[in-house]
Design a protein around this motif. Structure first.
Motif, short mmCIF file in Angstrom:
data_model
loop_
_atom_site.label_atom_id
_atom_site.label_comp_id
_atom_site.label_asym_id
_atom_site.label_seq_id
_atom_site.Cartn_x
_atom_site.Cartn_y
_atom_site.Cartn_z
N LEU A 197 2.03 -12.73 -1.52
CA LEU A 197 2.34 -12.64 -0.10
C LEU A 197 3.60 -11.81 0.09
O LEU A 197 4.56 -11.94 -0.68
CB LEU A 197 2.58 -14.04 0.49
CG LEU A 197 1.45 -15.06 0.36
CD1 LEU A 197 1.96 -16.45 0.67
CD2 LEU A 197 0.30 -14.67 1.27
N ARG A 198 3.61 -11.02 1.12
CA ARG A 198 4.85 -10.36 1.54
C ARG A 198 5.53 -11.32 2.50
O ARG A 198 4.90 -11.90 3.40
CB ARG A 198 4.55 -9.03 2.24
CG ARG A 198 5.80 -8.24 2.59
CD ARG A 198 5.43 -6.84 3.05
NE ARG A 198 4.66 -6.88 4.27
CZ ARG A 198 5.18 -6.74 5.50
NH1 ARG A 198 6.47 -6.57 5.66
NH2 ARG A 198 4.40 -6.78 6.56
N VAL A 199 6.82 -11.51 2.31
CA VAL A 199 7.59 -12.45 3.13
C VAL A 199 8.37 -11.64 4.16
O VAL A 199 9.10 -10.71 3.81
CB VAL A 199 8.55 -13.28 2.26
CG1 VAL A 199 9.30 -14.29 3.11
CG2 VAL A 199 7.79 -13.98 1.13
N VAL A 200 8.19 -12.00 5.43
CA VAL A 200 8.80 -11.25 6.54
C VAL A 200 9.69 -12.20 7.34
O VAL A 200 9.25 -13.29 7.72
CB VAL A 200 7.70 -10.67 7.45
CG1 VAL A 200 8.31 -9.88 8.59
CG2 VAL A 200 6.72 -9.82 6.65
N PRO A 201 10.94 -11.81 7.61
CA PRO A 201 11.80 -12.69 8.41
C PRO A 201 11.31 -12.79 9.84
O PRO A 201 10.74 -11.84 10.38
CB PRO A 201 13.17 -12.00 8.34
CG PRO A 201 12.83 -10.56 8.15
CD PRO A 201 11.58 -10.54 7.30
N VAL A 202 11.54 -13.93 10.46
CA VAL A 202 11.16 -14.12 11.86
C VAL A 202 12.26 -13.57 12.75
O VAL A 202 13.42 -13.71 12.48
CB VAL A 202 10.93 -15.61 12.17
CG1 VAL A 202 10.67 -15.84 13.64
CG2 VAL A 202 9.78 -16.13 11.34
N ASP A 210 2.59 -12.51 4.92
CA ASP A 210 1.57 -11.49 5.11
C ASP A 210 0.77 -11.36 3.82
O ASP A 210 1.29 -10.90 2.81
CB ASP A 210 2.24 -10.16 5.46
CG ASP A 210 1.24 -9.04 5.65
OD1 ASP A 210 0.02 -9.28 5.61
OD2 ASP A 210 1.69 -7.89 5.85
N PRO A 211 -0.51 -11.76 3.83
CA PRO A 211 -1.32 -11.67 2.63
C PRO A 211 -1.86 -10.26 2.36
O PRO A 211 -2.41 -10.01 1.28
CB PRO A 211 -2.48 -12.64 2.91
CG PRO A 211 -2.63 -12.60 4.39
CD PRO A 211 -1.23 -12.41 4.93
N ASP A 212 -1.71 -9.35 3.30
CA ASP A 212 -2.26 -8.00 3.15
C ASP A 212 -1.25 -7.07 2.48
O ASP A 212 -0.71 -6.16 3.09
CB ASP A 212 -2.67 -7.45 4.52
CG ASP A 212 -3.78 -8.27 5.14
OD1 ASP A 212 -4.69 -8.70 4.40
OD2 ASP A 212 -3.74 -8.49 6.37
N VAL A 213 -1.04 -7.32 1.20
CA VAL A 213 -0.12 -6.51 0.42
C VAL A 213 -0.88 -5.27 -0.08
O VAL A 213 -1.98 -5.39 -0.64
CB VAL A 213 0.45 -7.31 -0.78
CG1 VAL A 213 1.35 -6.44 -1.64
CG2 VAL A 213 1.19 -8.53 -0.27
N ASP A 214 -0.30 -4.11 0.12
CA ASP A 214 -0.93 -2.86 -0.30
C ASP A 214 -1.13 -2.89 -1.82
O ASP A 214 -0.17 -3.03 -2.57
CB ASP A 214 -0.01 -1.69 0.08
CG ASP A 214 -0.61 -0.33 -0.19
OD1 ASP A 214 -1.54 -0.22 -1.03
OD2 ASP A 214 -0.16 0.64 0.43
N PRO A 215 -2.37 -2.78 -2.29
CA PRO A 215 -2.62 -2.84 -3.73
C PRO A 215 -1.92 -1.75 -4.54
O PRO A 215 -1.73 -1.91 -5.75
CB PRO A 215 -4.15 -2.73 -3.86
CG PRO A 215 -4.68 -2.45 -2.52
CD PRO A 215 -3.59 -2.63 -1.52
N ARG A 216 -1.51 -0.69 -3.88
CA ARG A 216 -0.75 0.35 -4.60
C ARG A 216 0.61 -0.16 -5.04
O ARG A 216 1.26 0.46 -5.88
CB ARG A 216 -0.60 1.59 -3.72
CG ARG A 216 -1.94 2.30 -3.46
CD ARG A 216 -1.78 3.44 -2.51
NE ARG A 216 -1.42 2.90 -1.20
CZ ARG A 216 -1.32 3.60 -0.09
NH1 ARG A 216 -1.52 4.90 -0.12
NH2 ARG A 216 -1.01 3.02 1.05
#
Length: 122
Positions: free
Chosen positions: A117-122, A79-85
């Protein structure tokens, strides 16, 4: 959205390095050794060389891959949409885990934030 098995997350977060292999139409690419950090129960990775990294470009474009640490291998999405906070907290996690490595400065700051990137398990 999937959540991490706590044991799996702990093992990945504790590993000094993990291997990331982006998924391509023909299968997984060659694994590349990278650093990872855990912040608030989520796993994050950054591309040391930014868009020059083939794995990073593929991970952004295709959004899937595999993370490996030791004998643990996990299919994941990116997930490339990491919260900038979270940028400062992720930077702090890189410092806490990898200082005093001379590579840490390249893994923190604005350029690194643009290639995480945020890494998310499938």
């Amino acid at each position: 959205m999937s959540t991490w098995n706590p044991t799996t997350l702990t093992q990945l977060a504790a590993a000094d390095e993990v291997q990331v292999a982006a998924a391509y139409a023909e299968g997984y690419g060659s694994p590349v050794t990278i650093w990872d950090v855990c912040v608030d129960g989520e796993l994050y990775i950054r591309a040391y060389t930014g868009d020059k990294s083939r794995w990073y470009r593929a991970a952004r474009e295709l959004g899937a891959g595999r993370l490996t640490a030791g004998d643990l291998s996990v299919d994941v999405t990116f997930d490339p949409d990491v919260d900038p906070r979270l940028d400062a907290d992720i930077d702090a996690a890189y410092h806490a885990k990898y200082d005093p490595s001379p590579s840490v400065p390249a893994m923190v700051g604005d350029a690194a934030h643009a290639h995480q990137l945020r890494v998310v398990p499938v």
